[in-house]
Scaffold this motif. Sequence first.
Motif, PDB file in Angstrom:
ATOM      1  N   ASN A 170      43.016  40.658  50.861  1.00 28.99           N
ATOM      2  CA  ASN A 170      43.562  41.992  51.710  1.00 28.99           C
ATOM      3  C   ASN A 170      42.442  42.577  52.373  1.00 28.99           C
ATOM      4  N   THR A 215      42.022  46.719  51.007  1.00 26.46           N
ATOM      5  CA  THR A 215      41.747  46.920  49.586  1.00 26.46           C
ATOM      6  C   THR A 215      40.657  45.981  49.169  1.00 26.46           C
ATOM      7  N   ASP A 216      40.231  44.868  49.705  1.00 23.32           N
ATOM      8  CA  ASP A 216      39.373  43.893  49.101  1.00 23.32           C
ATOM      9  C   ASP A 216      39.855  42.977  48.199  1.00 23.32           C
ATOM     10  N   GLU A 217      41.063  43.226  47.900  1.00 21.95           N
ATOM     11  CA  GLU A 217      41.970  42.471  46.613  1.00 21.95           C
ATOM     12  C   GLU A 217      42.005  41.117  47.043  1.00 21.95           C
ATOM     13  N   GLU A 232      41.041  42.425  36.946  1.00 16.84           N
ATOM     14  CA  GLU A 232      41.158  43.698  37.781  1.00 16.84           C
ATOM     15  C   GLU A 232      39.837  44.580  37.418  1.00 16.84           C
ATOM     16  N   ASN A 233      39.274  45.232  38.495  1.00 14.32           N
ATOM     17  CA  ASN A 233      37.996  45.982  38.298  1.00 14.32           C
ATOM     18  C   ASN A 233      38.774  47.465  37.411  1.00 14.32           C
ATOM     19  N   LYS A 248      38.880  50.065  38.790  1.00 13.46           N
ATOM     20  CA  LYS A 248      39.860  50.873  39.835  1.00 13.46           C
ATOM     21  C   LYS A 248      41.154  50.417  39.987  1.00 13.46           C
ATOM     22  N   TYR A 294      41.913  47.114  40.928  1.00 16.69           N
ATOM     23  CA  TYR A 294      42.058  46.205  41.910  1.00 16.69           C
ATOM     24  C   TYR A 294      41.676  44.872  41.480  1.00 16.69           C
ATOM     25  N   SER A 295      42.291  43.861  42.142  1.00 12.76           N
ATOM     26  CA  SER A 295      42.493  42.296  41.612  1.00 12.76           C
ATOM     27  C   SER A 295      41.520  41.629  42.365  1.00 12.76           C
ATOM     28  N   ASP A 296      40.134  41.877  41.836  1.00  9.90           N
ATOM     29  CA  ASP A 296      39.072  41.181  43.025  1.00  9.90           C
ATOM     30  C   ASP A 296      38.354  40.025  42.112  1.00  9.90           C
TER      31      ASP A 296
END
Length: 123
Positions: free
Chosen positions: A44, A47-49, A84-85, A87, A89-91
């Motif tokens: 994405n 969001t960088d996810e 997830e990090n 925050k 986010y799933s990165d």
Amino acid sequence: MIKIENLIGLSITQFYCKKFDSNTTGYIEIVVQISKYFLQITVNDDTDELIVHIPSLIETNQYFIPDWANNFTNKSLMQLWGIENEKGYSDLLCLGIDEVIPSIVFSSLASEIKVGLVNYGSI
């Protein structure tokens, strides 16, 4: 529709990739063919996810097969971790191939997918 957890135990047929651009080592998309299914990984841009889903069909002729794929083809997917990090986010996505420990890591960074190969050799 198959769920991602139902891919566990199936054999990885191939990895297909699209480069982010020629100046980086990252990818814009990675597709893991697992038996007759496809696990598509994209990013994405907002969001960088990592976005992970199972499409019904992928035309693989628009991708290339990276050199590192040979290490993982014809082996079983034994585990999959979505991380997830702090925050939320799933990165990060880890695949356990032939063992129930991470073998390959996909992470999102600056709107591209980076690939890390895990080596459990001696330090």
